[in-house]
Write a protein that holds these residues in place. Structure first.
Motif, short mmCIF file in Angstrom:
data_model
loop_
_atom_site.label_atom_id
_atom_site.label_comp_id
_atom_site.label_asym_id
_atom_site.label_seq_id
_atom_site.Cartn_x
_atom_site.Cartn_y
_atom_site.Cartn_z
N ILE A 248 0.86 -1.17 0.00
CA ILE A 248 0.00 0.00 0.00
C ILE A 248 0.90 1.23 0.00
O ILE A 248 1.69 1.42 0.93
N HIS A 249 0.83 2.03 -1.04
CA HIS A 249 1.66 3.23 -1.15
C HIS A 249 0.88 4.43 -0.63
O HIS A 249 -0.12 4.85 -1.23
N ILE A 250 1.32 4.95 0.50
CA ILE A 250 0.63 6.02 1.21
C ILE A 250 1.40 7.34 1.05
O ILE A 250 2.63 7.37 1.14
N ILE A 251 0.66 8.41 0.83
CA ILE A 251 1.24 9.75 0.81
C ILE A 251 0.82 10.46 2.10
O ILE A 251 -0.38 10.63 2.36
N THR A 252 1.79 10.86 2.91
CA THR A 252 1.49 11.51 4.18
C THR A 252 1.14 12.98 3.96
O THR A 252 1.25 13.51 2.85
N ALA A 253 0.71 13.63 5.05
CA ALA A 253 0.36 15.05 4.98
C ALA A 253 1.56 15.90 4.57
O ALA A 253 1.40 16.98 4.00
N ASP A 254 2.77 15.41 4.84
CA ASP A 254 3.99 16.13 4.48
C ASP A 254 4.49 15.81 3.08
O ASP A 254 5.55 16.30 2.67
N GLY A 255 3.74 14.97 2.36
CA GLY A 255 4.14 14.62 1.01
C GLY A 255 5.10 13.46 0.92
O GLY A 255 5.58 13.12 -0.16
N GLU A 256 5.42 12.83 2.06
CA GLU A 256 6.32 11.69 2.06
C GLU A 256 5.55 10.43 1.65
O GLU A 256 4.39 10.25 2.01
#
Length: 217
Positions: free
Chosen positions: A92-100
Motif C-alpha cells: 500500500i503506497h501512502i502519501i502523508t500530509a507532508d508529502g512523504e
C-alpha cells in the motif's frame, strides 16, 4: 520493473469450499485476468464498498480510511508486488500530509479493500501477470460485458450472504480445490483442467488449479 494497471472485475464464490472467494482483477488494457483467493471477511469488505453500502459501525478498512484522513494521508496506489509459492503479496503506497511516501506490506485482499475506499489505482508487476495471469480469448465487447455482469450478479454474492461474518473469519490463501486432492493429478491433466475452467469462466477453480501448477513448477 514494468507495471500493469488492473481493475476489479468482480468476486467469484466457491460452490464447494465455504468462505472462499476469488477476487478477479483484470488487465485494464488487455485480456489477462488475475484471480486471487481471499477470505469471506475481505470479500465482504470489498463487496460492500463496490455496492456503496454503509455499515452501521465502521469496519476495519473503513476505520483505516478514517484514521488516514484525520492525519491528512491518502493512498497513492496499490501494488501487487510479489508471488511466492502461490501466495500473493501487496504494498500500500501512502502519501502523508507532508508529502512523504510510505510503503506498507499487506495482503492483497486488505490492500484492495482499502484502496477502493480511496479510489486508488491497482497495479501488478508484469512478471507476476506473466506467471499467474490467466489469458482469455479476445471477445467481442458485448460478450465481455455479459461475463462481467455475471460476475457482479453472482447469486452466491448477495450482500445478505455475508451477514454475521466476524472480522477474524479467515480462510487459507489457497483453499482445498473444488476437485479434491490434486496431488495425484498429472501436470498435463492439470493444464487441461485449467483451460476448461478458463473456457467456462470459472475463475475460482482456475485460480486453485493455477496455484497447484505454480507450486509444482
Amino acid at each position: 520493473m514494468n507495471k500493469v494497471r488492473l481493475e476489479i472485475l468482480g468476486l467469484s464464490a466457491s460452490h464447494t469450499s465455504h468462505g472462499s472467494f476469488a477476487l478477479v482483477l483484470g488487465e485494464k488494457h488487455g485480456n489477462r485476468r488475475l484471480p486471487i483467493i481471499i477470505g469471506m471477511f475481505e470479500a465482504q469488505a470489498i463487496a460492500l464498498e463496490i455496492e456503496k453500502i454503509s455499515s452501521n459501525r465502521p469496519m476495519t478498512h473503513d476505520l483505516f480510511k478514517n484514521f488516514a484522513l484525520k492525519l491528512g494521508a491518502s493512498i497513492n496506489h496499490i501494488q501487487i508486488s510479489n508471488l511466492k509459492e502461490g501466495v500473493f503479496y501487496a504494498d500500500i503506497h501512502i502519501i502523508t500530509a507532508d508529502g512523504e511516501e510510505i510503503v506498507l506490506d499487506s495482503r492483497p485482499s486488505d490492500a484492495v479493500a482499502i484502496g477502493i475506499r480511496f479510489n486508488a489505482p491497482i497495479y501488478a508487476y508484469e512478471n507476476i501477470m506473466g506467471e499467474a495471469g490467466i489469458q482469455v480469448e479476445e471477445l467481442e465487447q458485448d460478450e465481455v460485458d455479459h461475463i462481467e455482469d455475471e460476475l457482479e450478479e453472482d447469486d452466491d454474492l448477495e450482500i445478505e450472504d455475508f451477514e454475521g461474518v466476524e472480522e477474524d473469519d479467515e480462510s487459507s490463501v489457497v483453499p482445498e480445490s473444488s476437485g479434491g486432492d490434486l496431488s495425484s493429478v498429472s501436470l498435463d491433466q492439470l493444464n487441461k483442467m485449467l483451460q476448461k475452467a478458463i473456457d467456462e469462466e470459472d475463475y475460482m477453480k482456475a485460480a486453485q488449479l493455477r496455484d497447484e501448477i505454480t507450486k509444482r513448477q
